[in-house]
Design a protein around this motif. Sequence first.
Motif: not given
Length: 297
Positions: A230-248
């Motif tokens: 998930v942290h690697e996804l947050r480093s990408m240029d995405l429209y909506k980065l995943p939050g903690i809620a998505e991790t859970l």
Amino acid sequence: MPQLRQFASIDELQSALAEHAYVADRPLATAVYLALKLGKPLLLEGEAGVGKTEIAKVLSRLLDTRLIRLQCYEGLDVSTAVYEWNYPRQMLYLRAAESAGESKERALHDIFGPEFLLKRPLLQALESSGRAPVLLVDELDRADDEFEAFLLEVLSDFQITIPEIGTITAEQPPVVVLTSNRTREIHDALKRRCLYHWIEYPTIEKEIAIVEARMPGVSRRLSEQVVAFVHELRSMDLYKLPGIAETLDWMAALTALDRTALDPETVDDTLGAILKYQDDIAAVRKRGVRAVLEQVG
């Protein structure tokens, strides 16, 4: 009247939050502690899914009191947020009064009394009996400027003016938590009445602690892999980065599939648990799920 639980220190509050599976760092715990101690509203800003709304829910459990939630949206007005008159009941009363021969003036006066009032979240929070409730004004940035201006009276003096009745003041002011995803700026006048805290995306270590607090018994290897991915996804240029809620959510999905470690096929099949836009899913697949897994180890 019953009083809310008091906390002797920030450390005591931080530990109490942890007992309710909310992992708060010291700055956030300090902001919550001061909001409770000073009786001031707490304005939390940050990206969606970082735990802003959850803090209000946990506080209501921690303080053993009612949670009153006002979900904001464009076009939110007084009749939805504060009060409106029970029109059908008013009409029935007028007809009954007319049949009984009562004067029209007296009947019209009576129908604008408290018994004909439909109380919405803000008024409920001010008139709540027993312990002071936790009032959550969620996603304030989605509401219009006009509604935000109306909140000033509520947050300044914990009172609401109803023209037909007068001013209603809270005997026990609620614990107020406001959240914003910062789709627009909240006005300075409102911010001045609040304590402010920005909730960042957590570090890898903190997010693993959150996962393990919320989902005890999960595979340590899986939680580390999921959080790193998930942290690697947050480093990408995405429209909506995943939050903690998505991790859970993703952890819950993987646990339901009896997975104890990530593999490329499972990740590809379950990307919809963490990414909510097709363009983002396509971007990850274009980069290569296997490549991302190798990147995070």
